[in-house]
Design an enzyme around this catalytic site. Structure first.
Site, PDB file in Angstrom:
ATOM      1  N   SER A   1       0.855  -1.201   0.000  1.00 18.48           N
ATOM      2  CA  SER A   1       0.000   0.000   0.000  1.00 18.48           C
ATOM      3  C   SER A   1       0.884   1.241   0.000  1.00 18.48           C
ATOM      4  O   SER A   1       2.108   1.172   0.163  1.00 18.48           O
ATOM      5  CB  SER A   1      -0.920   0.019   1.224  1.00 18.48           C
ATOM      6  OG  SER A   1      -0.151   0.105   2.415  1.00 18.48           O
TER       7      SER A   1
ATOM      8  N   ILE B   1       3.137   4.536  -0.337  1.00 19.15           N
ATOM      9  CA  ILE B   1       4.340   4.902  -1.078  1.00 19.15           C
ATOM     10  C   ILE B   1       5.002   3.661  -1.672  1.00 19.15           C
ATOM     11  O   ILE B   1       5.454   3.671  -2.822  1.00 19.15           O
ATOM     12  CB  ILE B   1       5.334   5.636  -0.157  1.00 19.15           C
ATOM     13  CG1 ILE B   1       4.711   6.925   0.375  1.00 19.15           C
ATOM     14  CG2 ILE B   1       6.628   5.944  -0.889  1.00 19.15           C
ATOM     15  CD1 ILE B   1       5.525   7.575   1.479  1.00 19.15           C
TER      16      ILE B   1
ATOM     17  N   SER C   1      12.841  10.323   6.932  1.00 19.25           N
ATOM     18  CA  SER C   1      11.836  11.357   7.158  1.00 19.25           C
ATOM     19  C   SER C   1      12.518  12.613   7.686  1.00 19.25           C
ATOM     20  O   SER C   1      13.610  12.544   8.262  1.00 19.25           O
ATOM     21  CB  SER C   1      10.792  10.866   8.177  1.00 19.25           C
ATOM     22  OG  SER C   1      10.029  11.936   8.697  1.00 19.25           O
TER      23      SER C   1
ATOM     24  N   TYR D   1      10.292   7.373  17.168  1.00 20.22           N
ATOM     25  CA  TYR D   1      10.144   7.463  15.713  1.00 20.22           C
ATOM     26  C   TYR D   1      11.215   8.381  15.135  1.00 20.22           C
ATOM     27  O   TYR D   1      11.878   8.036  14.144  1.00 20.22           O
ATOM     28  CB  TYR D   1       8.751   7.982  15.359  1.00 20.22           C
ATOM     29  CG  TYR D   1       8.555   8.168  13.867  1.00 20.22           C
ATOM     30  CD1 TYR D   1       8.376   7.055  13.043  1.00 20.22           C
ATOM     31  CD2 TYR D   1       8.565   9.431  13.292  1.00 20.22           C
ATOM     32  CE1 TYR D   1       8.206   7.213  11.676  1.00 20.22           C
ATOM     33  CE2 TYR D   1       8.402   9.584  11.925  1.00 20.22           C
ATOM     34  CZ  TYR D   1       8.227   8.479  11.123  1.00 20.22           C
ATOM     35  OH  TYR D   1       8.075   8.629   9.761  1.00 20.22           O
TER      36      TYR D   1
ATOM     37  N   LYS E   1      14.342   7.420  12.538  1.00 18.43           N
ATOM     38  CA  LYS E   1      14.582   8.089  11.262  1.00 18.43           C
ATOM     39  C   LYS E   1      15.997   8.671  11.205  1.00 18.43           C
ATOM     40  O   LYS E   1      16.623   8.698  10.130  1.00 18.43           O
ATOM     41  CB  LYS E   1      13.532   9.182  11.037  1.00 18.43           C
ATOM     42  CG  LYS E   1      12.111   8.664  10.891  1.00 18.43           C
ATOM     43  CD  LYS E   1      11.937   7.855   9.616  1.00 18.43           C
ATOM     44  CE  LYS E   1      11.786   6.384   9.809  1.00 18.43           C
ATOM     45  NZ  LYS E   1      11.579   5.647   8.535  1.00 18.43           N
TER      46      LYS E   1
ATOM     47  N   SER F   1      -0.753   8.829   3.564  1.00 17.35           N
ATOM     48  CA  SER F   1      -0.663   7.374   3.427  1.00 17.35           C
ATOM     49  C   SER F   1      -1.248   6.696   4.657  1.00 17.35           C
ATOM     50  O   SER F   1      -1.658   7.346   5.619  1.00 17.35           O
ATOM     51  CB  SER F   1       0.804   6.957   3.248  1.00 17.35           C
ATOM     52  OG  SER F   1       1.529   7.202   4.441  1.00 17.35           O
TER      53      SER F   1
END
EC number: 1.1.-.-
Length: 378
Positions: A46, A48, A170, A197, A201, A232
């Site tokens: 799904s 990207i 990101s 998170y 990244k 997304s």
């Protein structure tokens, strides 16, 4: 009434400026044909990842969708075969939260696929959800799993060189701060999740940097890619159900469609001439400067060593050599390599008519850090 119309006009004008300057992604115009090449895209069922896989399939590549859910992965592979007209789109199971699953995927892939030209680490999570693990789940899925997978597939990447590794990162990496004393501690609560998170990244950016150093001269180049603000599944997956109907229209207005988010990863995977920028961070199809914490070579090497331990890589896995890891011919990127003379036995998980000796060998060596190139203008 005139004031109202003026206000609406100003709002529309502002939105157009924001859309075309910040939201709309520049299209990727890299290699037109990928016939004879093989690509792996993680999390490609799904968003990207699926759009990235679609573009690769349209260009003729054999595309492996590495996904956790068999049902969704096989459905995505069917959709992509229909939409691209390319029957060489297949599903293989991969759960990045499980190191055993990563090793099983690598064994199956090396047993059935003679080459690997493009490896795109797209899969990722932004929250632990209701899952409670005795380790840092965000770091495991976003960094340690991809680190181990890259390590296990390096011999095939080197044998297929020139080849590329793309790590989808990101802009959140700018808020990351790695604490090596508690790198793998479980994450509890939304505040810790936000921090974890960002840290994962940052780990992506440092990983791409150190990997470029380790692989200098092998014909394998690597890049960290920021897809931009994308509407997304990752964006809405952990939003409370009652809030989603309110956020969806806003997301549609101010966030990129997944197709737009796929453009920078595709640029890093396909654009010719960016090999000297291996290890750099890209956004909007341009190299972009990163903060000091994301270009700290000592931290990058320290993360590499810590990641080896967390991934369960022993010294013996580095001691082995790969006789076929040398680049075929860096001057001819379009020509596929000849099949390995010794075909491995196919894995029971993914039966294939091809077979060869499973190649677990890996080579990582420390090379002096190359000079930093000046960033291109965005």
């Amino acid at each position: 009434m005139e004031a109202l119309l003026l206000g609406v006009g100003l709002l529309l004008g502002a939105y157009v400026l924001v859309y075309y300057n910040l939201v709309k992604a520049p299209p990727c115009r890299g290699l037109a044909s990928l016939r004879g090449r093989t690509a792996v895209v993680t999390g490609a069922n799904s968003g990207i990842g699926k759009m990235t896989a679609l573009e690769l399939a349209r260009r003729g590549a054999r595309v492996v969708l590495a996904c956790r859910s068999r049902e969704r992965g096989e459905a995505a592979a069917f959709d992509l075969r229909q939409e691209s007209g390319n029957n060489e789109v297949i599903f293989m199971a991969l759960d990045l939260a499980s190191l055993a699953s990563v090793r099983a995927f690598a064994t199956a892939f090396l047993s059935s696929e003679p080459r690997l030209d493009i490896l795109i680490h797209n899969a990722g999570i932004s929250s632990c959800g209701r899952t409670r693990e005795p380790f840092n789940l965000l770091l495991r899925v976003n960094h340690i799993g991809p680190f181990l997978l890259t390590h296990l597939l390096l011999p095939r990447l080197k044998r297929s060189a020139p080849s590329r590794v793309v790590v989808v990162s990101s802009a959140a990496h700018r808020r990351g701060r790695l604490d090596f004393t508690r790198l793998d501690r479980p994450v509890v609560g939304w505040r810790q999740e936000l921090r974890a998170y960002a840290d994962s990244k940052l780990a992506n950016v440092l990983f791409a940097r150190e990997l470029a150093t380790q692989l200098e001269g092998t014909g394998v180049t690597c890049y960290a890619a920021h897809p931009g603000p994308v509407n997304s599944d990752l964006f809405l997956r952990h939003v409370p159900g009652w809030l989603r109907p309110l956020l969806r229209p806003l997301a549609w207005l101010v966030l990129r469609a997944p197709r737009g988010g796929a453009q920078t990863p595709l640029y890093c995977a396909l654009q010719e001439g960016i090999e000297p920028l291996s290890g750099r961070y890209f956004a909007n199809c341009h190299v972009e400067e990163v903060p000091p914490a994301a270009r700290d070579d000592r931290a990058a090497h320290r993360l590499w060593e810590a990641s080896r331990k967390l991934a369960g890589l022993g010294p013996g896995e580095d001691a082995e050599s790969d006789e076929d890891s040398q680049p075929e011919d860096p001057g001819t990127p379009s020509s596929p390599s000849s099949p390995h003379p010794e075909e491995p036995t196919a894995s029971e998980l993914y039966p294939s008519p091809q077979s060869s000796t499973t190649d677990w060998s890996t080579v990582t060596r420390r090379i002096p850090v190359k000079a930093e190139l000046e960033p291109q203008a965005c």
